[in-house]
Design an enzyme around this catalytic site. Structure first.
Site, PDB file in Angstrom:
ATOM      1  N   ASP A 129      25.641 -46.810 -66.070  1.00  0.00           N
ATOM      2  CA  ASP A 129      24.675 -46.371 -67.097  1.00  0.00           C
ATOM      3  C   ASP A 129      24.067 -47.538 -67.431  1.00  0.00           C
ATOM      4  OD1 ASP A 129      23.957 -45.453 -69.576  1.00  0.00           O
ATOM      5  OD2 ASP A 129      25.419 -46.549 -70.749  1.00  0.00           O
ATOM      6  N   LYS A 130      22.937 -47.623 -68.247  1.00  0.00           N
ATOM      7  CA  LYS A 130      22.110 -48.789 -68.221  1.00  0.00           C
ATOM      8  C   LYS A 130      22.444 -49.471 -69.708  1.00  0.00           C
ATOM      9  CE  LYS A 130      18.122 -49.329 -69.676  1.00  0.00           C
ATOM     10  NZ  LYS A 130      17.804 -50.194 -70.628  1.00  0.00           N
ATOM     11  N   ARG A 155      15.959 -40.706 -67.895  1.00  0.00           N
ATOM     12  CA  ARG A 155      15.858 -39.806 -68.844  1.00  0.00           C
ATOM     13  C   ARG A 155      16.746 -38.620 -68.419  1.00  0.00           C
ATOM     14  NH1 ARG A 155      11.014 -39.539 -72.467  1.00  0.00           N
ATOM     15  NH2 ARG A 155      10.758 -41.782 -72.491  1.00  0.00           N
ATOM     16  N   LYS A 192      24.405 -36.457 -65.660  1.00  0.00           N
ATOM     17  CA  LYS A 192      25.020 -37.825 -65.155  1.00  0.00           C
ATOM     18  C   LYS A 192      26.141 -37.447 -64.400  1.00  0.00           C
ATOM     19  CE  LYS A 192      23.551 -41.602 -68.412  1.00  0.00           C
ATOM     20  NZ  LYS A 192      24.229 -42.332 -69.097  1.00  0.00           N
ATOM     21  N   ASP A 203      29.557 -47.207 -71.086  1.00  0.00           N
ATOM     22  CA  ASP A 203      29.944 -47.571 -72.256  1.00  0.00           C
ATOM     23  C   ASP A 203      30.155 -46.630 -73.427  1.00  0.00           C
ATOM     24  OD1 ASP A 203      27.133 -47.898 -72.675  1.00  0.00           O
ATOM     25  OD2 ASP A 203      27.523 -49.226 -74.239  1.00  0.00           O
ATOM     26  N   ASP A 222      28.530 -41.239 -71.400  1.00  0.00           N
ATOM     27  CA  ASP A 222      28.726 -41.463 -69.977  1.00  0.00           C
ATOM     28  C   ASP A 222      30.218 -40.884 -69.725  1.00  0.00           C
ATOM     29  OD1 ASP A 222      26.626 -43.319 -69.707  1.00  0.00           O
ATOM     30  OD2 ASP A 222      28.012 -44.709 -70.996  1.00  0.00           O
TER      31      ASP A 222
END
EC number: 7.6.2.1
Lengths: 347, 1208
Positions: B495-496, B886, B892, B912, B916
């Site tokens: 994840d970013k 996006r 995901k 986090d 996710d």
């Protein structure tokens, strides 16, 4: 406000964990940094290991081979010889008959000087003293003390007589006690065979009770082997004690006694064998063995040869590795051997 | 109309149940994922944001005197709720909660509450067992393991007299030991849970006693549904309660939900207007009221119910309930009624155990276990068939053979003794051989693996390098059985926000009127102190967080010059200060004259903006429902909040209507550039717009998140018109949300652009370095983010994921066909050939240009779960880097599945946030970052840690060690037991196939549980092939795990061949040496026992990499222990083998045999080892040599943890 808010807001330096810190305590153990030795197989270590093994093994090999060669052994297989010609076709009938004369005489020549004590063994072959039915067929409690006389578990089918009274010692092992006897003479002069102390002292003292006397033994319809004198306690029946320490392999020797006089080379020993024991029903063989002993036991070249072979092999390996190491040397720990350095094109 | 209403209801329910997934609907957002944005739209039913307008009550109204002519008067407080929530709540109240599915709660009267149901008390129970049920339940659970059933069956089989190979005790012992060890472990864990439960259940809360007419303290476990409770500030909520009243006259309460969902900001909850005025308390002990609510469910964001008060029916939603596990903050007290208690509370319903997964190694191990079973069966068949043949050949002899005695002559009738014909004997022999050879399947392996994993987890948790100082969190091992998977990862999905970045927004720069102000290099508290510290009534007010300011802009603002630019700048910051939903909280500090202003809000972006405005002199001081107070450059001004249009995903902007002190009415709008430029009056300020766009582009390529701010002054007419429409819309019964949205769209137009802000989402410490090492290790890193493409790419560059020499394949298409086309283009251009045929061609054709794939969520919609997936897979797998922007949470998971389903490679997902969770659960290994966004990711994860950069030590060091240790341990256990079984087998060949064992039954039982168990466990926990420093220095060393180098079929076969050779040495050397001797079975057995134990321990010793004192103690100690055990066994008079060891130890032959066995047994292995290590060295071997010879670790530098990562 709250701990998370505190630690996220404000500058990093101001982030003071409230309450106790959960930071793990440092110790060499928890950080897996205990002092340790990290051996690696360098050429020097490999070659010296092989050399060391050679140095150890070759002398031991020679020593044990010599010891084994120094053992003098007379082996006489008498199972066929001791049956009269006319009975050769029906050995079983001969051995089972109670009327046939089972004595048998043979002259053996001593090949070399034999120093006392000369051990007298009988060797049986193809007799599975380690058969599962057989090894379990005994009762150690009964053997040990009088109070467990009636204890005959595991002893079937030689547990009780038909009227239910216990057989002492019970079980197949005792029942099948070896009963050939040997007597020796040189020039008509009888040589004493000492049958004392042929069994393990520990067995005599602790395993076989001195208050246990044979009872109802060999009184069934099928006689397995020797009979025991009912007036002597089990701890004195050394033949039985020897016999009951069951052999590991189907081909085994058991100590019969010791001749405590030296035998000189080329002497002729006359052996008189009472051929009583039935090995004919299962094609077993019987041998009489007279042997001296050495520090490695009886005559057996195997271990000496094996040690020499291994020692020699190690020597060859030491030389081989030396040659290899010098023909294709490699710098230990040279990073240029790492796969990604070796092959920069990627993986 | 009817249909519309139903849709609304439908939506409300949907939202209620799916919020956790909807939280980060990237594509719908103007700027990156939800969590940093004005949250409103992302999770409407939460209704947790402080909605000032909704608080308006008569009391506020009275106070609102500064701009009386524009104040809005409304009799019904709900009317002015501008949010969609309210309409939904309204809609849901229309829906009857059928009594059959509802729970009825009589307020203040627990006795008559729903007699139909047996409601649980408020005691909770997380413990699994009670003392009574422990034994049966624990055994039941343990026997889920198939291997244990196998051993149980064998033990039972051995109890039958026909098969009694071992004594009864001996056959049960190993299983008993294994079960006991596991049971003790479980019991200890459960005892700790019991203790925690007890503490929790005995906490005290105050409950209203209707008879005593006062609040009495009562233990938590005694609280019942329907009771009225009072909770004071900073107390924990004992059960799920519906709010009746709070210390705030408007019925507001703030709760912190960190324990529940981990979000650290305060959530607002409301008591219903109808109950706030007259709560049940000491004065009115009996409250009349009936609550109808849903049955207990796990949805922490949803609650549906209504309350009958004074004959009126009031609807209740998720914002009216406070849940167990939360803490009351900033509210003096609340009174509420318990609706769900104990195990029915949402927090308990949501507490799920750690996920149970099975590691790759264990799956592979099962394959080898099957192979071993095959070998076992083969051995048994050989023995039983030979047994049959032998008996056939000796059929005649067996009658009289003394050692067999087929017939029982003791009785007169002639019957066979213990003999059932050859067929049966063969069958028995087979079963008995299974019993004798049973340990071919290593029983102790399972328990050893568990213990080793426990030890590994202990070291991972205790590693100071995995401790995060800033959040004070240790590494957490939630799943205990996949430790070794960490050493085999091939793909990392990250994840970013919050994972790569800190999710700590920081205002960086602004463009106002087209002029870029990004010179903010100095923190304001060093420079412009007077801005952040306010002096009022002898009080110093400080900002909790300060922002770097641009001196030029500060000058401009403070000069008060009446230029166009100056006015614009002031309006810009005014907009930032008021156009938000932030609540300022004033916190006292140790200095009584000093107060700290803390801005609480749902969106970190808004917080950053408000802090920025404050630093520039526009300090938001007070917010109530009707007005806000802003300290404008030292001058305290009061603004009326006349209307608020919340953020939603269609508009991607929010707006407020502010009545200014100068009696003007202004509309401030802030939102994403894409949505803002559409509503800006293009005819004027064209130059400014163009400049702003340029600046925005520059910002986003720096990786900044941007928001555009616009303003419009409303004329009186316009405002009145809006007000009228707004009141109409707010009171509309049906489709209210829709009407309000339309209204917002209608008024948000023809804006003057003020400027735009650039907010930095700071990268976490050490992220670029970590990503670089991870990529060096041959791990592919995929970043999945909700950010827009430009932001994602710029973050990609800043964290070294993307480099300038990479060829970027960008796929952002709006239709299936264009998607297909761009994928095919990529395949053609970069000559990607599917990996199945000829990679040599591929690699040359590609000419070594690293590829990066950038794909957006919209395209993924057309790709995932269609036949295009295969194309994407082909493209993605040859790319070095994949960046998905996006993407929605479910996408995901879809991307992880794309890899997981098509390859055997191990995947790891790290994230986090709640968004996710699906990804974390899908991946083979899920890692949760215990950061800002909550605990949901952590709850779903297998491991949790504080920082992304910990991935490096976790994978390269612990993962590598875990894998290497576990792989070795499994192989060694197989080897160790098979050596033993083969020794037994060789001996059986010389016992007429009658399954006698020379080794005593006790030794063969103790062999795998005592004689040899400890060293493997110690080595499995402590041995390390390489030091931490080396592993981190050469990330490529990690590849050995990816390529299954330490555990594969080839190694297994080699080990098995080795074990056969060693067993031959152990059996045949004594056999040949003792062939014509008086040796007895027990002596030979003792020799074999000692030989095998020494040999397997030497074997282990030869493979140990690091000898520390524990290793020494366990290996040599085990040999000594075995000697002692053998001596003890041989001292028992009852056993046939007694004293054998003393006799045989006295002979030289014994020692020669032992030495010969050890040397001959180890020689092949030693030669192989010497050869391969020197002439075919693995990377690990070379690194070991490096370590040893270059004294890499020689000095005590090991204590300094990876300097590159700890220092930015």
């Amino acid at each position: 406000m709250n701990r998370k808010g505190d630690s996220t807001a404000g500058s990093d330096g101001a982030a003071e964990p409230r309450g106790h810190s959960k930071k793990p305590k440092y110790s060499r153990f928890t950080q897996q940094e205990l002092p340790a030795c990290k051996p690696i197989l360098t050429p020097a270590i490999v070659i010296s290991t092989f050399c060391f093994l050679t140095i150890i093994f070759v002398p031991i090999g020679f020593a044990s081979l010599t010891a084994s060669r120094n053992v003098v052994e007379i082996v006489y297989e008498y199972d066929v010889d001791c049956i009269p010609q006319e009975m050769q076709n029906d050995k079983l009938a001969f051995i089972q008959s109670s009327v046939t004369d089972k004595a048998c005489t043979k002259t053996l020549i001593v090949p070399k000087n034999m120093k006392a004590p000369v051990h007298v063994y009988y060797e049986l072959d193809n007799f599975y003293q380690n058969h599962r039915r057989y090894v379990k067929s005994r009762n150690d409690k009964q053997l040990r003390s009088k109070e467990y006389e009636r204890e005959t578990t595991n002893c079937a089918p030689e547990a009780t007589t038909s009227d239910g009274s216990p057989i002492v010692p019970c079980g197949l092992i005792a029942w099948s006690l070896f009963n050939d006897t040997y007597s020796f003479a040189i020039n008509e002069k009888v040589i004493e065979v000492n049958k004392k102390n042929i069994a393990w002292k520990s067995d005599k003292e602790h395993k076989f009770g001195s208050d246990v006397y044979p009872k109802n033994f060999q009184e069934g319809s099928l006689i397995g082997g020797a009979k025991l004198n009912a007036s002597i306690p089990l701890s004195e029946h050394e033949d039985l004690i020897v016999w009951m320490r069951t052999a590991a392999l189907p081909q085994f020797r058991k100590l019969y006694g010791r001749i405590e006089t030296d035998l000189s080379a080329n002497e002729q020993i006359t052996v008189t064998i009472q051929n009583n024991y039935n090995t004919y029903s299962f094609e077993g063989r019987k041998k009489l063995v007279l042997s001296t002993t050495s520090w490695i036991g009886g005559k057996n070249d195997f271990l000496g040869i094996a040690y020499l072979v291994v020692g020699g092999l190690c020597l060859c390996l030491a030389m081989g590795f030396t040659a290899l190491y010098s023909s294709k040397p490699r710098t230990l720990g040279d990073p240029s051997y790492l796969s990604w350095n070796r092959n920069p094109d990627g993986h | 109309m009817g249909r519309e209403e139903e849709e609304e209801v439908e939506e409300a329910i949907m939202d209620g149940t799916t919020t956790s997934q909807k939280q980060d609907e990237g594509p719908c957002h103007p700027t990156p994922p939800s969590s940093h944005l004005p949250k409103p739209i992302s999770d409407p039913p939460l209704a947790t944001r402080p909605d000032p307008l909704s608080l308006s009550s008569s009391r506020h109204h009275r106070r609102r005197s500064s701009v009386p002519h524009v104040s809005i008067d409304s009799p019904d407080p709900t009317v002015r709720h501008g949010s969609r929530n309210e309409s939904e709540r309204f809609a849901s109240s229309q829906r009857e909660l059928a009594d059959a599915v509802a729970r009825l709660v009589f307020v203040g009267d627990p006795g008559s509450t729903d007699p139909r149901l047996k409601l649980p008390g408020n005691s909770v129970r997380t413990a699994k067992y009670s003392p009574l049920t422990f034994l049966p339940r624990n055994l039941f659970e343990q026997f889920h393991r198939l291997a244990y059933i196998y051993f149980l069956v064998i033990a039972i089989l051995n109890q039958l007299p026909q098969f009694a190979v071992f004594g009864r005790g001996a056959s049960i012992l190993p299983l008993a030991i294994v079960l006991l060890v596991t049971a003790v472990k479980d019991a200890y864990e459960d005892w700790r849970r019991h203790r925690a439960d007890r503490i929790e259940n005995n906490r005290v809360s105050s409950v209203l006693d209707p008879h005593a007419a006062q609040f009495l303290s009562k233990r938590w476990k005694d609280v019942r549904v329907g009771e009225v409770l009072k909770v004071l500030a900073d107390e924990s909520i004992p059960c799920d309660m519906v709010l009746l009243a709070t210390s705030d006259p408007t019925g507001v309460a703030y709760v912190q939900t960190t324990n529940l969902d981990g979000e650290s900001n305060l959530k607002t909850r409301y008591a219903k207007q109808e109950t706030t005025s007259r709560p049940p308390d000491e004065a009115h002990p009996v409250a009349a009221g009936l609550i109808r609510c849903e049955r207990p469910n796990r949805n922490i964001y949803g609650f549906l119910g209504n309350m009958e008060v004074d004959g009126k029916r009031v609807s209740l939603g998720p914002s009216n309930i406070i849940l167990r596990g939360c803490e009351l903050k900033n509210t003096a007290w609340v009174i509420g009624v318990a609706v769900y208690t104990g195990s029915e509370t949402k927090v308990m319903l949501n507490s799920s155990g750690a996920p149970s997964k099975r590691s790759r190694l264990e799956t592979q191990m099962n394959r080898e276990t099957l192979l071993l079973s095959g070998i076992l069966i083969a051995l048994c068949l050989v023995v039983s068939i030979c047994n049959g043949i032998w008996m056939g050949n000796h059929k005649g002899d067996l009658e009289f053979a003394q050692f067999f005695r087929k017939r029982d002559y003791s009785d007169s009738d002639d019957k066979n003794y213990n003999y059932y014909g050859i067929g049966m004997e063969v069958f028995f022999a087979f079963l008995m051989s299974v019993i004798v050879f049973q340990i071919m399947i290593p029983i102790s392996l399972y328990i050893s693996m568990e213990l080793v994993r426990l030890g590994q987890a202990f070291f991972m948790i205790g590693d100071t390098n995995l401790y995060d100082e800033s959040s004070n969190s240790r590494f957490q091992c939630r799943a205990l059985n996949i430790n070794e998977d960490l050493g085999q990862i091939k793909y990392v999905f990250s994840d970013k926000t919050g994972t790569l970045t800190e999710n700590k927004m920081e205002f960086q720069c602004a463009t106002i009127g087209g002029i870029d102000y990004s010179g903010g290099k100095v923190a304001s508290h060093d420079n412009g102190k007077e801005h952040s510290i306010l002096d009022c009534a002898d009080q110093i007010w400080k900002l909790k967080m300060s922002v770097k300011t641009d001196p030029e802009l500060v000058m401009l603002l403070r000069s008060k010059c009446e230029t166009e630019q100056g006015k614009r700048a002031r309006e810009f910051f005014l907009a930032l200060a008021c156009c938000n939903t932030i609540v300022p909280l004033v916190v006292g500090t140790s200095d009584p004259n000093e107060n700290l202003i803390d801005y609480q809000g749902e969106s970190p972006d808004e917080q950053a903006l408000v802090y920025a405005a404050a630093s520039y002199g526009f300090v938001l001081i007070e917010r109530t429902s009707g007005h806000i107070v802003i300290d404008v450059l030292g001058d305290r001004q009061r603004f009326s909040v006349l209307g608020l249009h919340e953020f939603d995903s269609d508009r991607k902007r929010m707006s407020v209507i502010i009545g200014c002190p100068d009696n003007t009415v202004k509309l401030f709008v802030k939102g994403a550039d894409s949505s803002m430029f559409g509503i800006i009056e293009k005819t004027i300020d064209l130059g400014i717009i163009r400049e702003t766009e340029t600046n925005l582009h520059a910002y986003s390529s720096l990786g900044l998140r941007t928001l555009v701010v616009g303003v419009r002054e409303l004329s009186r007419n316009e405002f009145e018109e809006w007000k009228h429409a707004y009141e109409n819309a707010s009171t509309a019964l049906i489709g209210r949300g829709r009407l309000l949205r339309a209204l917002a769209t209608n008024i948000e137009r023809d804006l003057h652009i003020l400027g735009a802000s650039g907010i930095e989402d700071k990268l976490q410490q050490g992220v670029p370095e970590a990503i670089e090492s991870i990529r060096q290790a041959g791990i592919k890193v995929w970043v999945l983010t909700g950010d827009k493409q430009e932001t994602a790419i710029s973050i990609g560059f800043s964290c070294k994921l993307l480099t300038s020499d990479m060829a970027q394949i960008v796929i952002n298409s709006n239709s299936r066909d264009s998607c297909k086309k761009s994928l095919q283009d990529a395949v053609a251009r970069y000559a990607i050939i599917s990996p199945s045929h000829g990679d040599s061609v591929t690699s040359t054709a590609r000419a070594k240009v690293p590829l990066a794939l950038i794909i957006d969520g919209t395209s993924l919609v057309y790709v995932l779960e269609t036949e295009l997936e295969e194309e994407l897979f082909k493209v993605a797998t040859v790319c070095d880097v994949v960046l998905c922007c996006r993407v929605a949470p479910l996408q995901k998971a879809g991307i992880v599945a794309l890899i997981k389903n098509r390859t055997d490679d191990m995947t790891l997902a790290i994230g986090d946030g709640a968004n996710d969770v699906s990804m974390i659960q899908m991946a083979d290994v899920g890692i949760g970052i215990s950061g800002q966004e909550g605990r949901q990711a952590v709850m779903a994860s297998d491991f949790a840690m504080g920082q992304f950069r910990f991935l490096v030590p976790l994978l390269f060091v612990h993962g590598h060690w875990n894998y290497q240790r576990m792989a070795y341990m499994i192989l060694y256990n197989f080897y160790r037991n098979s050596v033993f079984v083969f020794i037994l087998f060789w001996y059986v060949l010389y016992t007429a196939y009658s399954l006698t064992t020379a080794i005593t039954e006790w030794s063969s039982v103790l062999y795998s549980v005592i004689y040899t168990a400890l060293p493997t466990i110690v080595v499995g926990i402590l041995d390390k092939d390489l030091s931490r420093k080396t592993l981190i220095k050469y990330p490529q060393l990690y590849m050995s795990g990816q390529q299954n180098e330490k555990y594969n079929l080839r190694l297994f076969m080699l080990t098995m061949i080795d074990s056969v050779w060693q067993s031959v040495a152990i059996f045949y050397i004594p056999y040949l040496a003792y062939r014509h001797s008086t040796v007895d079975g027990s002596s030979l057995g003792d020799l074999s026992t000692l030989a095998v134990v020494i040999l397997v321990n030497i074997h282990l010793a030869m493979d140990v990499f690091r000898w520390n004192w524990i290793t020494h103690a366990s290996i040599w100690g085990c040999i000594v222990a075995t000697v002692i055990c053998v001596i003890v066994i041989d001292s028992i008079w009852m056993l046939p083998g007694c004293w054998a060891i003393f006799h045989i130890m006295r002979t030289g032959l014994f020692w020669l045999c032992l030495l010969g066995i050890v040397v001959a047994g180890m020689l092949p292995r030693f030669i192989m080892k010497a050869l391969t290590e020197y002439f075919m060295p693995s990377d690990i071997q070379i690194a070991r040599e490096l370590e040893k010879l270059q004294r890499l670790n020689a000095t005590a530098t090991t204590e300094i943890p990876m300097s590159t990562f700890s220092q930015p």
